[in-house]
Design an enzyme around this catalytic site. Structure first.
Site, PDB file in Angstrom:
ATOM      1  N   ASP A 171       3.970 -36.532 -12.561  1.00  0.00           N
ATOM      2  CA  ASP A 171       2.612 -37.091 -12.687  1.00  0.00           C
ATOM      3  C   ASP A 171       2.735 -38.535 -13.168  1.00  0.00           C
ATOM      4  O   ASP A 171       3.835 -39.020 -13.443  1.00  0.00           O
ATOM      5  CB  ASP A 171       1.780 -36.256 -13.684  1.00  0.00           C
ATOM      6  CG  ASP A 171       0.320 -36.696 -13.750  1.00  0.00           C
ATOM      7  OD1 ASP A 171      -0.194 -37.229 -12.753  1.00  0.00           O
ATOM      8  OD2 ASP A 171      -0.316 -36.532 -14.813  1.00  0.00           O
ATOM      9  N   SER A 172       1.577 -39.180 -13.300  1.00  0.00           N
ATOM     10  CA  SER A 172       1.570 -40.544 -13.839  1.00  0.00           C
ATOM     11  C   SER A 172       1.658 -40.547 -15.364  1.00  0.00           C
ATOM     12  O   SER A 172       2.065 -41.532 -15.964  1.00  0.00           O
ATOM     13  CB  SER A 172       0.268 -41.234 -13.435  1.00  0.00           C
ATOM     14  OG  SER A 172      -0.826 -40.480 -13.933  1.00  0.00           O
ATOM     15  N   TYR A 174      -2.863 -43.976 -11.900  1.00  0.00           N
ATOM     16  CA  TYR A 174      -2.654 -43.863 -10.459  1.00  0.00           C
ATOM     17  C   TYR A 174      -3.974 -43.928  -9.684  1.00  0.00           C
ATOM     18  O   TYR A 174      -3.993 -44.315  -8.522  1.00  0.00           O
ATOM     19  CB  TYR A 174      -1.967 -42.528 -10.141  1.00  0.00           C
ATOM     20  CG  TYR A 174      -0.454 -42.574 -10.156  1.00  0.00           C
ATOM     21  CD1 TYR A 174       0.241 -43.668 -10.654  1.00  0.00           C
ATOM     22  CD2 TYR A 174       0.273 -41.504  -9.647  1.00  0.00           C
ATOM     23  CE1 TYR A 174       1.626 -43.689 -10.657  1.00  0.00           C
ATOM     24  CE2 TYR A 174       1.657 -41.520  -9.637  1.00  0.00           C
ATOM     25  CZ  TYR A 174       2.330 -42.609 -10.141  1.00  0.00           C
ATOM     26  OH  TYR A 174       3.697 -42.630 -10.132  1.00  0.00           O
ATOM     27  N   GLY A 175      -5.036 -43.500 -10.344  1.00  0.00           N
ATOM     28  CA  GLY A 175      -6.336 -43.467  -9.663  1.00  0.00           C
ATOM     29  C   GLY A 175      -6.860 -44.844  -9.292  1.00  0.00           C
ATOM     30  O   GLY A 175      -7.862 -44.964  -8.592  1.00  0.00           O
ATOM     31  N   CYS A 230      -0.290 -34.119  -9.635  1.00  0.00           N
ATOM     32  CA  CYS A 230      -1.207 -35.249  -9.724  1.00  0.00           C
ATOM     33  C   CYS A 230      -2.060 -35.240  -8.461  1.00  0.00           C
ATOM     34  O   CYS A 230      -1.533 -35.351  -7.351  1.00  0.00           O
ATOM     35  CB  CYS A 230      -0.398 -36.534  -9.812  1.00  0.00           C
ATOM     36  SG  CYS A 230      -1.405 -38.024  -9.723  1.00  0.00           S
ATOM     37  N   ASN A 231      -3.350 -35.092  -8.634  1.00  0.00           N
ATOM     38  CA  ASN A 231      -4.247 -35.082  -7.471  1.00  0.00           C
ATOM     39  C   ASN A 231      -4.290 -36.453  -6.789  1.00  0.00           C
ATOM     40  O   ASN A 231      -4.339 -36.537  -5.559  1.00  0.00           O
ATOM     41  CB  ASN A 231      -5.674 -34.720  -7.907  1.00  0.00           C
ATOM     42  CG  ASN A 231      -5.786 -33.310  -8.444  1.00  0.00           C
ATOM     43  OD1 ASN A 231      -6.194 -32.394  -7.739  1.00  0.00           O
ATOM     44  ND2 ASN A 231      -5.437 -33.127  -9.706  1.00  0.00           N
ATOM     45  N   SER A 232      -4.278 -37.520  -7.591  1.00  0.00           N
ATOM     46  CA  SER A 232      -4.366 -38.871  -7.018  1.00  0.00           C
ATOM     47  C   SER A 232      -3.194 -39.133  -6.088  1.00  0.00           C
ATOM     48  O   SER A 232      -3.344 -39.770  -5.043  1.00  0.00           O
ATOM     49  CB  SER A 232      -4.362 -39.930  -8.125  1.00  0.00           C
ATOM     50  OG  SER A 232      -5.300 -39.633  -9.107  1.00  0.00           O
ATOM     51  N   GLU A 246      -4.767 -38.964 -22.518  1.00  0.00           N
ATOM     52  CA  GLU A 246      -3.527 -39.569 -23.036  1.00  0.00           C
ATOM     53  C   GLU A 246      -3.608 -39.701 -24.564  1.00  0.00           C
ATOM     54  O   GLU A 246      -2.643 -39.421 -25.268  1.00  0.00           O
ATOM     55  CB  GLU A 246      -3.295 -40.956 -22.404  1.00  0.00           C
ATOM     56  CG  GLU A 246      -2.938 -40.928 -20.919  1.00  0.00           C
ATOM     57  CD  GLU A 246      -1.502 -40.484 -20.652  1.00  0.00           C
ATOM     58  OE1 GLU A 246      -0.614 -40.741 -21.483  1.00  0.00           O
ATOM     59  OE2 GLU A 246      -1.271 -39.878 -19.581  1.00  0.00           O
ATOM     60  N   CYS A 305      -8.369 -33.757 -11.568  1.00  0.00           N
ATOM     61  CA  CYS A 305      -7.321 -34.627 -12.110  1.00  0.00           C
ATOM     62  C   CYS A 305      -6.611 -33.780 -13.136  1.00  0.00           C
ATOM     63  O   CYS A 305      -7.251 -33.139 -13.979  1.00  0.00           O
ATOM     64  CB  CYS A 305      -7.929 -35.867 -12.769  1.00  0.00           C
ATOM     65  SG  CYS A 305      -6.729 -36.827 -13.727  1.00  0.00           S
ATOM     66  N   THR A 306      -5.292 -33.759 -13.078  1.00  0.00           N
ATOM     67  CA  THR A 306      -4.558 -32.849 -13.954  1.00  0.00           C
ATOM     68  C   THR A 306      -4.651 -33.249 -15.432  1.00  0.00           C
ATOM     69  O   THR A 306      -4.310 -32.460 -16.316  1.00  0.00           O
ATOM     70  CB  THR A 306      -3.079 -32.769 -13.526  1.00  0.00           C
ATOM     71  OG1 THR A 306      -2.534 -34.101 -13.483  1.00  0.00           O
ATOM     72  CG2 THR A 306      -2.941 -32.109 -12.168  1.00  0.00           C
ATOM     73  N   HIS A 307      -5.100 -34.465 -15.695  1.00  0.00           N
ATOM     74  CA  HIS A 307      -5.316 -34.854 -17.089  1.00  0.00           C
ATOM     75  C   HIS A 307      -6.494 -34.102 -17.715  1.00  0.00           C
ATOM     76  O   HIS A 307      -6.542 -33.933 -18.939  1.00  0.00           O
ATOM     77  CB  HIS A 307      -5.621 -36.354 -17.185  1.00  0.00           C
ATOM     78  CG  HIS A 307      -4.402 -37.230 -17.213  1.00  0.00           C
ATOM     79  ND1 HIS A 307      -3.626 -37.456 -16.112  1.00  0.00           N
ATOM     80  CD2 HIS A 307      -3.835 -37.931 -18.240  1.00  0.00           C
ATOM     81  CE1 HIS A 307      -2.634 -38.276 -16.437  1.00  0.00           C
ATOM     82  NE2 HIS A 307      -2.739 -38.578 -17.723  1.00  0.00           N
TER      83      HIS A 307
END
Ligand code: DGL
Length: 266
Positions: free
Chosen positions: A9-10, A41-42, A73-75, A151, A183-185
């Site tokens: 992921d980012s 990344y988005g 990561c979806n983005s 984050e 979004c995985t976040h």
């Protein structure tokens, strides 16, 4: 021999996917690579995102001797999968917004997609909606600020609840009953989100589906002792708070990845 699973992921978001996979497959070895040098990344240019991810992931696959890659990561997944699969000979599992189950679950046929600006605007997402939710109203909400709040949480900094509520207020006001966390976040903030929306809004993410997909791809046994987990980042340093969180999540080390694995992380 246990499988080596590379999760990418980012930032910290992919940990929400890694946790679900690790619960199903505890004996695998996990490499968690996060490209925090280029987060978010988005908001990255699409060509840069494709080239950067394909290069980085391909290098990591070799270095970690990965058997499976999960692009958590979806983005990235909504964009890079064809190019990445063309470069690799191992299974690549992508994470994309859970539009299909959301359309089935929604009673009032009014869904929301909460994702990054990149993901909400992708053609891939448009196609998913047309294919699986044509009978629903689907409102899209793009936010990178929410990525940063996740984050913050993982770096053990306080989550700014005023900022959070400002992002969520229009979603609550829209009257939807099912919100896709695309979004995985965002599952990292699930408690905060659910407490803001209350039980009237169902939150849906893709983590269990991804875990099931990984299980279906593995040939090795899933039982056995817990494997090792190692984190790799692309900035030179990470905060002490994040280091502590990663240790609490079972990562025995967090080291810089710049194309090769450093000694201390091997
Ligand atoms: N976690 C990522 C996703 O699922 C992206 C967050 C970002 O870097 O913008 O889309």
């Amino acid at each position: 021999m246990s499988a080596n699973i590379l999760v990418f992921d980012s930032g910290v978001g992919g940990l929400s996917i890694l946790a679900a996979v690790r619960e199903q497959v505890p004996s695998a070895n996990y490499y968690y690579l996060f490209d925090n040098a280029r987060l978010p990344y988005g908001e990255l240019d699409e060509q840069e995102l494709i080239q950067g991810c394909v290069t980085l992931i391909s290098q990591a696959v070799v270095q970690c001797q990965a058997d499976i890659v999960v692009v958590a990561c979806n983005s990235a997944s909504t964009l890079i999968l064809p190019a990445l699969r063309a470069c690799l000979r191992i299974p690549v599992v992508g994470v994309v917004p859970a539009i299909k189950p959301a359309a089935v679950l929604s009673r009032n046929k009014h869904l929301g997609l909460l994702a990054t600006p990149g993901t909400v605007n992708r053609q891939y997402t448009q196609d998913l909606i047309e294919q699986f939710a044509s009978d629903c109203r689907v409102d899209r909400f793009g936010s990178s600020e929410l990525v940063y709040l996740a984050e913050d949480k993982m770096a053990q900094r306080p989550v700014d609840s005023e900022a959070l509520h400002n992002i969520l207020a229009p979603i609550k006001a829209s009257g939807l009953d099912t919100l896709v966390l695309g979004c995985t976040h965002f599952p990292i903030l699930r408690e905060e989100l659910q407490s803001y929306f209350g039980e009237a809004v169902h939150l849906l993410d893709s983590s269990n589906a991804i875990a099931a997909r990984v299980v279906s791809l593995l040939e090795t046994s899933m039982s056995g002792e817990r494997g090792k987990s190692q984190a790799l980042h692309t900035t030179n340093t990470i905060s002490e708070g994040l280091r502590k969180t990663l240790a609490a999540w079972g990562f025995r080390s967090a080291t810089v990845f710049n194309g090769s694995l450093s000694k201390s992380g091997s």
